[in-house]
Design an enzyme around this catalytic site. Structure first.
Site, PDB file in Angstrom:
ATOM      1  N   ASN A 105      43.299  47.223  44.375  1.00 30.36           N
ATOM      2  CA  ASN A 105      43.115  48.670  44.226  1.00 30.36           C
ATOM      3  C   ASN A 105      42.007  49.084  43.258  1.00 30.36           C
ATOM      4  OD1 ASN A 105      44.789  50.097  46.037  1.00 30.36           O
ATOM      5  ND2 ASN A 105      46.599  49.585  44.842  1.00 30.36           N
ATOM      6  N   HIS A 106      41.242  48.136  42.703  1.00 36.34           N
ATOM      7  CA  HIS A 106      40.148  48.514  41.802  1.00 36.34           C
ATOM      8  C   HIS A 106      38.800  48.590  42.526  1.00 36.34           C
ATOM      9  CE1 HIS A 106      43.151  47.453  38.845  1.00 36.34           C
ATOM     10  NE2 HIS A 106      42.396  47.995  37.914  1.00 36.34           N
ATOM     11  N   TYR A 175      35.179  50.150  38.262  1.00 34.18           N
ATOM     12  CA  TYR A 175      35.107  51.609  38.050  1.00 34.18           C
ATOM     13  C   TYR A 175      33.670  52.137  38.131  1.00 34.18           C
ATOM     14  CZ  TYR A 175      39.755  50.698  36.052  1.00 34.18           C
ATOM     15  OH  TYR A 175      41.044  50.290  35.840  1.00 34.18           O
TER      16      TYR A 175
END
Ligand code: ZN
Length: 489
Positions: A105-106, A175
């Protein structure tokens, strides 16, 4: 309260009427644009997740196999394109897991459209792995989560149908966040590895064809005494003119190991002319910023032992920053720089304490609106909140989405948004699999799409059915979740 309800009902009736009239020839419409969001399809810290460019809104999110998917919405014709698979995530699994703890999920995408209309995505990594070389900005503990930060660009302007990979950024990012300046310069910010890594940027002055080497902004380090390891979560965005702002929080990690602790809120600003940094008061800063230096020079809010999580930051007409962050279990709080100090952070939604996220629009120093998802109390609501007195008091203006359940997730505001397409969010999961409906919200509510065009996961559902995959029993899931918490982020 009654008035508000009547107002809402009236608005819904009017909106519904308009939608029916506008789409009579297209059959019934859904208030989502696809059902193939997957896992945690988007977040405010992977941003922008969409951008408006010359009459179309482009949207990127995590779909099946944790891959990067893209949709486009043409505002004049109200026609949707996509979803189209734009890039493969090396961390994806086959077949699609049915437990969210199996996903990383990153690796979800950040998106931008350059000044020539080419669409760029950065996605696919949670720190990379040792096979990709030595990570100069992260500890060896920063390895292990895998993936490879990947930069792709559309083959043609304003066209999401084909993509090419550009091997011009570090593979170790997590991110990713694009910031594009008025002169076309592109800054790609990201964390250079997993949690024990520096936050860096790479700069491009040729529309993303080449990037500078990474420049460290926030420094990770093991503290001189003890086992605490300083780390950060940061959010970058364009400020006034040729500037970039960042609001960030401190993550006291441990070495070896990892903690979930997140504390304090900080702010600083970059000047695009010479890439120098300064604090809110205008004092020049030396980067990379360490924990001790940040505490002295750029602290907004000392949260003591209370948890703080990042939010977003936008500037007013004078360039003064307004910062929202999440306190405790996820209560959105707001503060702004007055020119000489930060205002006392205030809870925007009174009496509510958890599951809030969103973004804000700074109209002026006094007038700020927030579009907030409130997923506490087992229901999802997206509503407008507003202050007209510089953040001293906040009031709810209008609810534009409400469903029982929970678990909705919201991105940051779409770059250059128009009021009919402002933010993307994913609805809560339904039992049995991890696919989610994706919603594009305008000022008044969801953008519609014909029912016949919104189903995209039948193939994946058939594969799951064939494989007999079932979510693990609850107690296994809880144990897995706890284990994941211990070594994630
Ligand atoms: Zn950590």
């Amino acid at each position: 309260m009654k008035f508000l309800n009547w107002g809402l009902r009236l608005a819904k009736l009017l909106l519904g009427g308009a939608v029916l009239a506008g789409s009579a020839d297209r059959g019934a419409c859904a208030d989502y644009f696809t059902d193939n969001g997957f896992g945690n399809p988007l977040s405010t810290i992977h941003h922008p997740s969409g951008e408006h460019y010359k009459g179309s809104t482009y949207i990127a999110y995590q779909g099946p196999h944790e891959d990067a998917y893209v949709c486009a919405y043409n505002h004049a014709t109200k026609k949707w394109t996509g979803p189209l698979l734009a890039g493969i995530n090396p961390m994806g699994k086959t077949p699609d897991p049915v437990d969210n703890s199996e996903l990383d999920n990153h690796g979800k995408p950040a998106m931008m459209v350059d000044r020539n209309g080419f669409i760029h995505l950065a996605f696919g990594a949670h720190g990379g792995n040792p096979m990709l070389g030595r990570n100069a900005f992260g500890t060896s503990a920063g390895f292990g989560h895998g993936g490879k930060l990947t930069h792709i660009v559309s083959s043609h302007p304003e066209d999401i149908s084909s993509w090419r990979i550009l091997e011009n950024i570090s593979p170790f990012g997590t991110y990713p966040q694009f910031v594009q300046m008025d002169d076309g310069d592109i800054y790609l910010f990201y964390r250079h590895g997993t949690h024990q890594s520096d936050w860096v940027y790479q700069k491009s002055s040729d529309d993303g064809l080449t990037f500078s080497r990474p420049v460290s902004v926030l420094k990770h380090k093991l503290q001189a005494k003890g086992t605490l390891h300083d780390a950060w979560y940061a959010w970058f965005a364009k400020g006034l003119g040729d500037t970039i702002t960042t609001s960030y929080i401190y993550h006291p990690c441990s070495y070896p190991g990892h903690t979930k602790d997140r504390l304090n809120v900080y702010y600083m600003k970059m000047n695009g002319a010479d890439d120098s940094w300064e604090n809110a008061a205008g004092e020049k800063l030396t980067i990379p910023v360490t924990r001790e230096y940040a505490d002295r020079k750029s602290l907004i809010f000392d949260s003591g032992k209370d948890r703080c999580n990042h939010g977003t930051c936008h500037v007013d007409q004078e360039g003064n920053p307004h910062v929202m962050f999440r306190h405790g279990a996820g209560q959105v709080r707001y503060t702004r720089w007055t020119g000489s100090s930060w205002t006392q952070p205030i809870a925007v939604i009174p009496g509510e304490g958890a599951g809030q996220d969103g973004d804000m629009i700074v109209e002026s120093t006094a007038d700020v609106r927030m579009l907030l998802l409130n997923s506490g109390n087992n229901r999802n609501e997206v509503a407008w909140w507003r202050t007209s007195d510089g953040g001293r008091t906040w009031g709810k203006e209008k609810s534009i989405f409400s469903k029982p359940g929970g678990g909705c997730e919201m991105g940051a505001l779409i770059e250059n948004f128009t009021t009919d397409a402002m933010v993307v969010f994913s609805e809560g999961r339904v039992p049995g699999h991890l696919y989610r409906k994706m919603v594009l919200l305008g000022k008044e509510g969801p953008v519609q799409r014909p029912d016949a065009e919104v189903s995209h996961v039948q193939k994946q559902l058939d594969v799951l059915k064939e494989s007999g995959a079932k979510p693990a029993p609850k107690e296994d899931r809880a144990a897995k979740k706890a284990r994941k918490k211990a070594d994630d982020e």
